[in-house]
Write a protein that holds these residues in place. Structure first.
Motif, PDB file in Angstrom:
ATOM      1  N   ALA A   6       0.840  -1.191   0.000  1.00 19.53           N
ATOM      2  CA  ALA A   6       0.000   0.000   0.000  1.00 19.53           C
ATOM      3  C   ALA A   6       0.877   1.243   0.000  1.00 19.53           C
ATOM      4  O   ALA A   6       2.089   1.175   0.249  1.00 19.53           O
ATOM      5  CB  ALA A   6      -0.940   0.010   1.205  1.00 19.53           C
ATOM      6  N   LEU A   7       0.242   2.378  -0.275  1.00 18.90           N
ATOM      7  CA  LEU A   7       0.946   3.653  -0.289  1.00 18.90           C
ATOM      8  C   LEU A   7       0.087   4.702   0.410  1.00 18.90           C
ATOM      9  O   LEU A   7      -1.145   4.713   0.256  1.00 18.90           O
ATOM     10  CB  LEU A   7       1.242   4.075  -1.724  1.00 18.90           C
ATOM     11  CG  LEU A   7       1.948   5.423  -1.924  1.00 18.90           C
ATOM     12  CD1 LEU A   7       2.971   5.323  -3.055  1.00 18.90           C
ATOM     13  CD2 LEU A   7       0.909   6.510  -2.265  1.00 18.90           C
ATOM     14  N   ALA A   8       0.731   5.547   1.192  1.00 21.46           N
ATOM     15  CA  ALA A   8       0.056   6.678   1.822  1.00 21.46           C
ATOM     16  C   ALA A   8       0.774   7.956   1.425  1.00 21.46           C
ATOM     17  O   ALA A   8       2.004   7.969   1.290  1.00 21.46           O
ATOM     18  CB  ALA A   8       0.053   6.528   3.339  1.00 21.46           C
ATOM     19  N   ALA A   9       0.016   9.016   1.230  1.00 18.07           N
ATOM     20  CA  ALA A   9       0.597  10.313   0.874  1.00 18.07           C
ATOM     21  C   ALA A   9      -0.133  11.399   1.639  1.00 18.07           C
ATOM     22  O   ALA A   9      -1.354  11.322   1.837  1.00 18.07           O
ATOM     23  CB  ALA A   9       0.500  10.552  -0.626  1.00 18.07           C
ATOM     24  N   TRP A  10       0.620  12.406   2.077  1.00 17.75           N
ATOM     25  CA  TRP A  10      -0.009  13.510   2.803  1.00 17.75           C
ATOM     26  C   TRP A  10       0.800  14.785   2.615  1.00 17.75           C
ATOM     27  O   TRP A  10       1.966  14.754   2.234  1.00 17.75           O
ATOM     28  CB  TRP A  10      -0.167  13.178   4.280  1.00 17.75           C
ATOM     29  CG  TRP A  10       1.094  12.917   5.044  1.00 17.75           C
ATOM     30  CD1 TRP A  10       1.821  13.821   5.777  1.00 17.75           C
ATOM     31  CD2 TRP A  10       1.784  11.661   5.183  1.00 17.75           C
ATOM     32  NE1 TRP A  10       2.908  13.219   6.361  1.00 17.75           N
ATOM     33  CE2 TRP A  10       2.916  11.882   6.021  1.00 17.75           C
ATOM     34  CE3 TRP A  10       1.561  10.366   4.692  1.00 17.75           C
ATOM     35  CZ2 TRP A  10       3.810  10.874   6.344  1.00 17.75           C
ATOM     36  CZ3 TRP A  10       2.463   9.363   5.023  1.00 17.75           C
ATOM     37  CH2 TRP A  10       3.566   9.610   5.851  1.00 17.75           C
ATOM     38  N   LEU A  11       0.136  15.904   2.891  1.00 18.38           N
ATOM     39  CA  LEU A  11       0.743  17.216   2.745  1.00 18.38           C
ATOM     40  C   LEU A  11       0.843  17.892   4.104  1.00 18.38           C
ATOM     41  O   LEU A  11      -0.074  17.799   4.929  1.00 18.38           O
ATOM     42  CB  LEU A  11      -0.106  18.105   1.828  1.00 18.38           C
ATOM     43  CG  LEU A  11      -0.406  17.584   0.426  1.00 18.38           C
ATOM     44  CD1 LEU A  11      -1.293  18.581  -0.300  1.00 18.38           C
ATOM     45  CD2 LEU A  11       0.878  17.349  -0.346  1.00 18.38           C
ATOM     46  N   LYS A  12       1.961  18.601   4.314  1.00 24.23           N
ATOM     47  CA  LYS A  12       2.142  19.383   5.535  1.00 24.23           C
ATOM     48  C   LYS A  12       2.771  20.722   5.193  1.00 24.23           C
ATOM     49  O   LYS A  12       3.519  20.835   4.211  1.00 24.23           O
ATOM     50  CB  LYS A  12       3.055  18.644   6.519  1.00 24.23           C
ATOM     51  CG  LYS A  12       2.399  17.528   7.304  1.00 24.23           C
ATOM     52  CD  LYS A  12       3.326  17.037   8.400  1.00 24.23           C
ATOM     53  CE  LYS A  12       2.626  16.062   9.328  1.00 24.23           C
ATOM     54  NZ  LYS A  12       3.468  15.735  10.515  1.00 24.23           N
ATOM     55  N   SER A  13       2.495  21.712   6.034  1.00 27.19           N
ATOM     56  CA  SER A  13       3.141  23.010   5.868  1.00 27.19           C
ATOM     57  C   SER A  13       4.389  23.119   6.745  1.00 27.19           C
ATOM     58  O   SER A  13       5.130  24.097   6.651  1.00 27.19           O
ATOM     59  CB  SER A  13       2.175  24.141   6.227  1.00 27.19           C
ATOM     60  OG  SER A  13       1.763  24.042   7.580  1.00 27.19           O
ATOM     61  N   GLY A  14       4.622  22.126   7.585  1.00 26.75           N
ATOM     62  CA  GLY A  14       5.798  22.072   8.444  1.00 26.75           C
ATOM     63  C   GLY A  14       5.895  20.689   9.039  1.00 26.75           C
ATOM     64  O   GLY A  14       4.893  19.957   9.119  1.00 26.75           O
TER      65      GLY A  14
ATOM     66  N   GLY B 179      -4.389   7.640  -0.050  1.00 27.78           N
ATOM     67  CA  GLY B 179      -3.601   6.418  -0.180  1.00 27.78           C
ATOM     68  C   GLY B 179      -4.414   5.317  -0.814  1.00 27.78           C
ATOM     69  O   GLY B 179      -5.563   5.523  -1.225  1.00 27.78           O
ATOM     70  N   GLY B 180      -3.828   4.133  -0.872  1.00 29.95           N
ATOM     71  CA  GLY B 180      -4.526   3.007  -1.445  1.00 29.95           C
ATOM     72  C   GLY B 180      -3.642   1.788  -1.564  1.00 29.95           C
ATOM     73  O   GLY B 180      -2.456   1.815  -1.203  1.00 29.95           O
ATOM     74  N   TRP B 181      -4.223   0.723  -2.080  1.00 27.38           N
ATOM     75  CA  TRP B 181      -3.512  -0.548  -2.201  1.00 27.38           C
ATOM     76  C   TRP B 181      -2.716  -0.610  -3.499  1.00 27.38           C
ATOM     77  O   TRP B 181      -3.226  -0.297  -4.565  1.00 27.38           O
ATOM     78  CB  TRP B 181      -4.503  -1.705  -2.161  1.00 27.38           C
ATOM     79  CG  TRP B 181      -5.308  -1.769  -0.897  1.00 27.38           C
ATOM     80  CD1 TRP B 181      -6.626  -1.475  -0.746  1.00 27.38           C
ATOM     81  CD2 TRP B 181      -4.829  -2.138   0.394  1.00 27.38           C
ATOM     82  NE1 TRP B 181      -6.997  -1.628   0.564  1.00 27.38           N
ATOM     83  CE2 TRP B 181      -5.927  -2.038   1.290  1.00 27.38           C
ATOM     84  CE3 TRP B 181      -3.587  -2.539   0.883  1.00 27.38           C
ATOM     85  CZ2 TRP B 181      -5.799  -2.327   2.650  1.00 27.38           C
ATOM     86  CZ3 TRP B 181      -3.455  -2.821   2.242  1.00 27.38           C
ATOM     87  CH2 TRP B 181      -4.547  -2.726   3.098  1.00 27.38           C
ATOM     88  N   LEU B 182      -1.471  -1.044  -3.372  1.00 23.32           N
ATOM     89  CA  LEU B 182      -0.629  -1.286  -4.547  1.00 23.32           C
ATOM     90  C   LEU B 182      -0.792  -2.702  -5.048  1.00 23.32           C
ATOM     91  O   LEU B 182      -0.597  -2.988  -6.227  1.00 23.32           O
ATOM     92  CB  LEU B 182       0.838  -1.038  -4.201  1.00 23.32           C
ATOM     93  CG  LEU B 182       1.213   0.402  -3.840  1.00 23.32           C
ATOM     94  CD1 LEU B 182       2.634   0.451  -3.289  1.00 23.32           C
ATOM     95  CD2 LEU B 182       1.085   1.312  -5.048  1.00 23.32           C
ATOM     96  N   LYS B 183      -1.114  -3.579  -4.129  1.00 25.18           N
ATOM     97  CA  LYS B 183      -1.358  -4.995  -4.461  1.00 25.18           C
ATOM     98  C   LYS B 183      -2.710  -5.389  -3.936  1.00 25.18           C
ATOM     99  O   LYS B 183      -3.156  -4.872  -2.899  1.00 25.18           O
ATOM    100  CB  LYS B 183      -0.291  -5.898  -3.814  1.00 25.18           C
ATOM    101  CG  LYS B 183       1.118  -5.714  -4.320  1.00 25.18           C
ATOM    102  CD  LYS B 183       2.039  -6.691  -3.588  1.00 25.18           C
ATOM    103  CE  LYS B 183       3.487  -6.522  -3.980  1.00 25.18           C
ATOM    104  NZ  LYS B 183       4.353  -7.465  -3.245  1.00 25.18           N
ATOM    105  N   PRO B 184      -3.366  -6.338  -4.584  1.00 26.92           N
ATOM    106  CA  PRO B 184      -4.674  -6.810  -4.068  1.00 26.92           C
ATOM    107  C   PRO B 184      -4.497  -7.566  -2.770  1.00 26.92           C
ATOM    108  O   PRO B 184      -3.426  -8.094  -2.485  1.00 26.92           O
ATOM    109  CB  PRO B 184      -5.171  -7.731  -5.193  1.00 26.92           C
ATOM    110  CG  PRO B 184      -3.949  -8.152  -5.924  1.00 26.92           C
ATOM    111  CD  PRO B 184      -3.007  -6.999  -5.848  1.00 26.92           C
TER     112      PRO B 184
END
Length: 246
Positions: A223-231, A241-246
């Motif tokens: 799986a992969l997670a992504a997020w944004l921050k200002s600091g 995010g979501g699954w890379l593999k079933p």
């Protein structure tokens, strides 16, 4: 170089190429948040901590939640300060310990501990908000390059950083020593690799990329997670995010 050596090298390179391609498929995978802010849930944990399995069990239960990836994005950072007490956590990294220490320092704490949740409000209710912040969209290419765009609902003047984590799930360890000696521990949403970069802004459309490296950690990622921050210690603005593999 002999013909046999050349064949061995070619075979090894083919295995590496196939393994990397299994994660970073030829068809890019794309994950997109909603307009409403998603909650990033960070768990700091360790295989050497007897209090951590219940917290990890709670985190694992999110796999069956309809809120997963859209409203809640879970990540588990394994810290290394338990390693000297008899059992070395194979998922622990010193940079994850430093991450927790920076949180503690920013919030006036004088110590770190496990299990510890960040961006977590306690109780049984999940930290879900109804704030509209904008859509985060990330695409994973076949070369491990993750491209992201963020279209905020309101003008975003602060610099933004893109954070991307490869996550391992259904991982098991037979613990031989330490507080969890004799137990088989199961982990989900384990951060195997973390990368970040500054984003750029053009007309209030933010764009950014990070490059994920291939290797043993990549092979375990599902799986992969992504997020944004200002600091670094600021609250996440948006996550997906979501699954890379079933």
């Amino acid at each position: 170089m002999s013909a046999n050596k050349r064949r061995v090298i070619a075979a090894v390179m083919m295995v590496i190429w196939v393994a990397a391609g299994y994660i970073f498929a030829s068809e890019p995978k794309t994950f997109e948040s909603g307009d409403t802010q998603s909650s990033l849930i960070e768990l700091f944990t360790s295989e050497g901590c007897s209090s951590c399995p219940p917290a990890e069990k709670w985190l694992s239960a999110l796999k069956s939640s309809s809120d997963l990836w859209k409203k809640a994005v879970p990540v588990a950072f394994h810290v290394d300060y338990w390693d000297h007490l008899g059992w070395r956590d194979r998922f622990a990294k010193p940079e994850f310990t430093s991450r927790q220490q920076r949180y503690a320092a920013a919030w006036g704490g004088d110590s770190v501990y496990t299990p510890s949740f960040v961006v977590w409000f306690g109780g049984n209710a999940m930290p879900i908000t109804s704030t509209k912040v904008g859509v985060l969209r990330v695409s994973v290419g076949d070369d491990g390059k993750v491209s992201a765009t963020f279209a905020p609902d309101t003008m975003q003047a602060r610099p933004l950083a893109l954070n991307v984590a490869l996550l391992g799930n259904d991982l098991e360890s037979d613990v031989k020593r330490g507080e969890n000696s004799g137990r088989k521990l199961r982990h989900d949403f384990v951060v195997l690799q973390l990368a970040n970069s500054e984003m750029t802004n053009q007309g209030n459309l933010w764009t950014g990329t990070v490059l994920l490296s291939s290797g043993a950690e990549t092979d375990k990622a599902t799986a992969l997670a992504a997020w944004l921050k200002s600091g670094e210690t600021a609250p996440p603005i948006q996550a997906t995010g979501g699954w890379l593999k079933p």
